[in-house]
Design an enzyme around this catalytic site. Structure first.
Site, short mmCIF file in Angstrom:
data_model
loop_
_atom_site.label_atom_id
_atom_site.label_comp_id
_atom_site.label_asym_id
_atom_site.label_seq_id
_atom_site.Cartn_x
_atom_site.Cartn_y
_atom_site.Cartn_z
N ASP A 1 0.87 -1.18 0.00
CA ASP A 1 0.00 0.00 0.00
C ASP A 1 0.91 1.23 0.00
OD1 ASP A 1 -2.36 1.63 0.40
OD2 ASP A 1 -1.79 1.81 2.50
N CYS B 1 -4.19 -1.22 -2.25
CA CYS B 1 -4.33 0.24 -2.32
C CYS B 1 -5.14 0.50 -3.59
CB CYS B 1 -2.94 0.86 -2.44
SG CYS B 1 -2.94 2.62 -2.82
N1 DGL Z 1 -4.16 3.74 0.12
C1 DGL Z 1 -4.71 4.75 -0.74
C2 DGL Z 1 -5.90 4.21 -1.52
O1 DGL Z 1 -6.50 3.20 -1.18
C3 DGL Z 1 -5.13 5.98 0.03
C4 DGL Z 1 -4.03 6.83 0.54
C5 DGL Z 1 -3.17 7.46 -0.55
O2 DGL Z 1 -3.62 8.38 -1.27
O3 DGL Z 1 -2.05 7.03 -0.68
O4 DGL Z 1 -6.26 4.79 -2.51
#
Ligand code: DGL
Length: 271
Positions: free
Chosen positions: A14, A77
């Site tokens: 992530d 992510c």
């Molecule tokens: N982990 C990201 C997502 O799921 C959110 C945080 C980010 O913008 O890095 O899109």
């Protein structure tokens, strides 16, 4: 040999520690699996980065996860799944299986809500990429997707503002946007959002199904490992949590996303 393969870790990555919500959901349904988590805290947030930048980070992280012999790599992510999944899958090839957090959610929506109007909230990268819309349209089940980028939410949660009046105001401001009118379900398309699921449900007063993608993804990972005869039979070793940039505050925030604080190891992938 087959058994040795089953015992290899599940790699999860992530942009930071938000993906720990997905890791937590996976541990709940797959207690025998050993996780190797990588949070790219040096480059967080991914939500505002270009596709090319996210792709280059993802490839380097995958090199590490392959080196650590992960049997499966889950892009935990939404922003990275939107920007880099196809490339990563091609790059990793037969060295590991690759999953993302968008496809299982799209499949779930497709068979649960044909003919309905569904909302999506997520980062700018996730929403502007139109990946959810393209994949849902490909199913051809007459679902209308209405999406709204809600970039403040991830930062807000990371700063500890959830289940309070500040988060209530921000959630209210975003969800009142006319773009999300008349939806029957709302996809929480960002790893951080399970933490504000209750407040979002309160906003809709039970009239809209609020869909926690981390649960859907965890169920999919379980089914996938079982189908491919890759599920571990016994937990061997501890989970490991790496970050590309370490701060005490990241470590303390793991408690928010993982329900307990974990020890983060600094792995300076970019030095
Ligand atoms: N982990 C990201 C997502 O799921 C959110 C945080 C980010 O913008 O890095 O899109």
């Amino acid at each position: 040999m087959v058994n040795e393969l089953k015992q290899r870790p599940v790699g999860i990555f992530d942009s930071g520690i938000g993906g720990l919500t997905v890791a937590q959901a996976i541990i709940n349904v797959l207690p025998n699996e050993r996780l190797l988590y990588f949070g790219d805290t040096a480059h967080l947030p991914y939500g505002d980065k270009s596709t090319a930048a996210i792709q280059s980070y993802a490839i380097k992280i995958c090199d590490l996860l392959i080196k650590q012999q992960c049997k499966l790599i889950l892009i935990a992510c939404n922003s990275a799944s939107a920007a880099a999944y196809e490339l990563v899958r091609e790059y990793v090839g037969s060295k590991a299986k690759v999953l993302n957090v968008i496809d299982p959610t799209v499949a779930y929506i497709g068979h649960t809500y044909p003919g309905k109007t569904i909302g999506l909230i997520g980062t700018k990268q996730t929403v502007n990429s139109n990946v959810y819309k393209k994949k849902i349209d490909d199913l051809d089940v007459k679902i209308t997707l209405k999406s709204l980028a809600t970039p403040l939410l991830a930062d807000m949660i990371e700063e500890g503002f959830f289940n309070d009046s500040i988060s209530e105001s921000v959630i209210h401001a975003y969800l009142s946007n006319a773009e999300l009118n008349d939806i029957e379900g709302l996809i929480l398309g960002c790893t951080h959002y399970p933490l504000i699921k209750k407040q979002i449900e309160q906003f809709y007063e039970g009239k809209v199904d609020v869909l926690d993608a981390s649960q859907i993804v965890a169920a999919h990972v379980k089914a996938f490992l079982e189908q491919h005869d890759l599920a571990a039979e016994k937990r061997k070793g501890d989970h490991q949590f790496y970050v590309s940039d370490f701060t005490r505050s990241f470590e303390e925030s793991t408690r928010i996303f993982f329900k307990r604080q974990v020890r983060l190891k600094h792995y300076p992938l970019w030095e």
